[in-house]
Motif scaffolding. Structure first.
Motif, short mmCIF file in Angstrom:
data_model
loop_
_atom_site.label_atom_id
_atom_site.label_comp_id
_atom_site.label_asym_id
_atom_site.label_seq_id
_atom_site.Cartn_x
_atom_site.Cartn_y
_atom_site.Cartn_z
N ARG A 102 60.21 -61.75 -6.84
CA ARG A 102 59.80 -62.53 -5.85
C ARG A 102 60.19 -63.96 -6.10
O ARG A 102 60.04 -64.35 -7.49
N LYS A 103 60.97 -64.62 -5.41
CA LYS A 103 61.46 -65.86 -5.70
C LYS A 103 60.76 -67.20 -5.02
O LYS A 103 60.25 -67.07 -3.83
N GLY A 104 60.44 -68.01 -6.01
CA GLY A 104 59.57 -69.10 -5.28
C GLY A 104 60.25 -70.53 -5.54
O GLY A 104 60.65 -70.85 -6.77
N GLN A 105 60.64 -71.35 -4.42
CA GLN A 105 61.38 -72.31 -4.57
C GLN A 105 60.65 -73.58 -3.99
O GLN A 105 60.34 -73.44 -2.81
N ILE A 131 57.38 -83.31 -11.23
CA ILE A 131 58.02 -82.03 -10.57
C ILE A 131 57.02 -81.04 -10.45
O ILE A 131 55.94 -81.00 -11.32
N LEU A 132 57.06 -80.50 -9.28
CA LEU A 132 55.84 -79.46 -8.92
C LEU A 132 56.48 -77.96 -9.28
O LEU A 132 57.58 -77.69 -9.35
N SER A 133 55.31 -77.04 -9.65
CA SER A 133 55.77 -75.75 -9.79
C SER A 133 55.60 -74.98 -8.33
O SER A 133 54.75 -75.34 -7.40
N PRO A 134 56.47 -73.83 -8.24
CA PRO A 134 56.12 -73.24 -6.80
C PRO A 134 54.77 -72.59 -6.75
O PRO A 134 54.19 -72.18 -7.98
#
Length: 559
Positions: A102-105, A131-134
């Motif tokens: 699963r991709k999180g952007q 910078i935030l993490s998904p």
């Protein structure tokens, strides 16, 4: 492509000698069976080079999972297994195991962060301040809570250290330095450096803010920012849940140095005082004079299926053949990306065509034995290592054979053979009974065993062996040490220079001055450690009271 070591060091490297004569001239200890000695002596440095040359070729386009280039690499490894008569051990009678990802952007336009102090909001700028993490558990996540500083963000009672001991962080957002106390043993330091979110959740926090000590340049947002803003992947279980995530955390962010310093305005200690305590490896924790409001928008897609490639040499013992020694090396790299010096293909010759090539030659040695080892031997080319050890974690969590029958793991990932191999750092050996096999193999090859020369790099957590450690399986990860045989050539400096100039860049190509004699010794080490483990009457065990053996629990005893 040019190689970016300083000119003097490059000249010294090129004089190390790439001829293949002499690599086999070693004293053979009588404790090793004759057939194992003969097979180990038959290692072919030229075969290592040939495997690397194919896997690092431009036509594979950097072997990114889900691309035609990765499929070419997988087909190549699969064909090697067939030639060696390794049997399929994947799904449905194949050499493959699908790894759903699963991709999180983070959607930066819909995400925000603001400090709240004395009733006033101070908006921050994405990419400059934070910078935030998904968030893999919610497309939109919002949280506002007070900030509590917790030193390195570590609770390690077995080491007499606890940043959380004197603070209550339930329902709050913790802020902490990257890394871990320098007084921690190397591998524990590596583990705790990467366990910040786990620690925060265990103490009831709802968010994590991380920032670097000013001396830790490699983790600064200016250096790590471009990669930190890329998409993140997690593997998905059969119930459709993304793994290695923390649903209780509503936000996780990395802060710039100036933003981190601003958190300490009007607090019990200044940033400089907190930094000084951290440098003394002392625990600390106190409330900061701010709250933070964070909104994270994440675009989630199940658009990629990775694949592990695996083959098995069945064991010869009627009972022990149902136990397995598993070798892993990651087949993937970074694909095509931002051009550097006119090149955009991230070939990954050292990272990790080298590990795959060495393990393939070790597989050939096993296939050359007059009789297979007592236990079965599995070789796995794993996907998604560069995405966070995903392929190995998926296999170790969902193996195609019973998990409790995996007795040991041997990993190889960019072992660093740019100079003669005189000493090795066998990460993991000090934690289990496998130190015996490591020592016997080192004696045969004629190398010394050394301590970790770069503990600040947290190597123990950064490759696929740790996926097996997490499942309670003893694992060994061998890398070259610092000895070069040349007083003018510092092996540690050479390693760090390579990491600073070549690592994860398009310059990691096959034309680097590799010492294939040293690579051949790595093959011998891989083969002999696994062979002796497969032949032993008893499976490896964790040392009594060992940190990792205790941390990840004792697996069920084999009946």
């Amino acid at each position: 492509m040019s190689f970016c070591f300083p000119t003097k060091q490059l000249a010294l490297l090129l004089t190390c000698g790439l001829s293949w004569s002499g690599v086999l001239a070693q004293t053979t200890p009588t404790t090793l069976p004759t057939e194992a000695q003969k097979v180990a002596q038959s290692v072919r440095p030229e075969a290592i080079q040939a495997h690397m040359r194919y896997l690092a070729d431009d036509k594979l386009r950097g072997r990114k999972p889900g691309t035609p280039g990765y499929e070419m690499a997988a087909q190549y490894v699969e064909e090697q297994f067939r030639k060696l008569n390794f049997q399929p051990i994947g799904e449905k009678g194949t050499y493959r195991q699908a790894v759903p990802l699963r991709k999180g952007q983070v959607k930066e336009s819909g995400s925000s962060m603001a400090l709240v102090r004395d009733g006033r909001q101070f908006p921050l700028v994405y990419g400059r301040n934070f910078i935030l993490s998904p968030n893999f558990n919610a497309p939109t996540s919002e949280v506002e809570a007070p900030i509590v500083f917790v030193g390195f963000g570590i609770s390690a009672p077995e080491l007499g250290y606890d940043d959380y001991a004197k603070v209550d962080v339930k329902g709050k957002i913790v802020a902490c330095f990257n890394g871990a106390p320098t007084v921690f043993p190397s591998n524990q330091r590596a583990y705790y450096s990467s366990a910040k979110q786990e620690m925060a959740v265990a103490h009831g926090a709802v968010g994590v803010l991380m920032f670097s000590l000013p001396t830790d340049i490699r983790m600064r947002i200016e250096m790590a920012g471009p990669r930190a803003r890329q998409a993140v992947y997690r593997w998905v279980d059969k119930q459709g849940q993304a793994q290695r995530t923390f649903p209780d955390l509503k936000a996780a962010a990395v802060l710039s140095d100036s933003t981190a310093r601003s958190l300490f305005t009007g607090t019990a200690k200044s940033f400089e005082e907190a930094m000084a305590v951290a440098h003394r490896s002392m625990p600390q924790g106190f409330p900061l004079n701010s709250s933070v409001r964070i909104r994270t928008q994440t675009e989630l897609n199940d658009d990629l299926i990775g694949e592990n490639v695996m083959g098995v040499l069945p064991g010869s013992d009627p009972a022990l053949k149902n136990e397995y020694v598993v070798y892993v090396s990651h087949l993937d790299h970074l694909g095509v990306g931002r051009p550097v010096k006119g090149d955009s293909i991230y070939n990954g010759a050292h990272d990790n065509a080298s590990g795959v090539a060495i393990n393939l030659e070790a597989a050939r040695l096993f296939a050359s034995l007059p009789k297979a080892p007592r236990r079965s031997i599995i070789f796995v080319g794993v996907t998604g290592e560069e995405m966070g050890l995903l392929g190995s974690d998926y296999f170790a969590s969902n193996p195609t054979i019973p998990q409790d029958k995996i007795v040991a793991n041997l990993c190889l990932d960019m072992p660093f053979f740019f100079h003669p191999l005189l000493d090795i750092v066998p990460y993991g050996a000090q934690h289990s009974s496998m130190i015996r096999e490591v020592q016997a193999a080192a004696n045969f090859v004629g190398v010394q065993i050394a301590d970790d020369p770069i503990p600040e790099q947290a190597v123990f957590m950064r490759s696929d062996h740790f996926s097996f450690v997490r499942q309670g399986i003893p694992a060994i990860y061998v890398k070259s040490g610092s000895q070069t045989g040349n007083p003018q050539l510092d092996g540690t400096k050479l390693n760090l220079d390579w990491r600073a100039t070549i690592y994860h860049s398009p310059q990691d190509e096959i034309d680097q001055p590799f010492d294939y004699n040293a690579a051949a010794k790595h093959v011998q080490l891989q083969f002999l450690i696994g062979y002796l483990t497969a032949q032993a009457d008893q499976r490896p065990v964790w040392n009594e009271g060992d940190f990792f053996g205790t941390k990840f629990g004792k697996r069920k005893e084999v009946k």
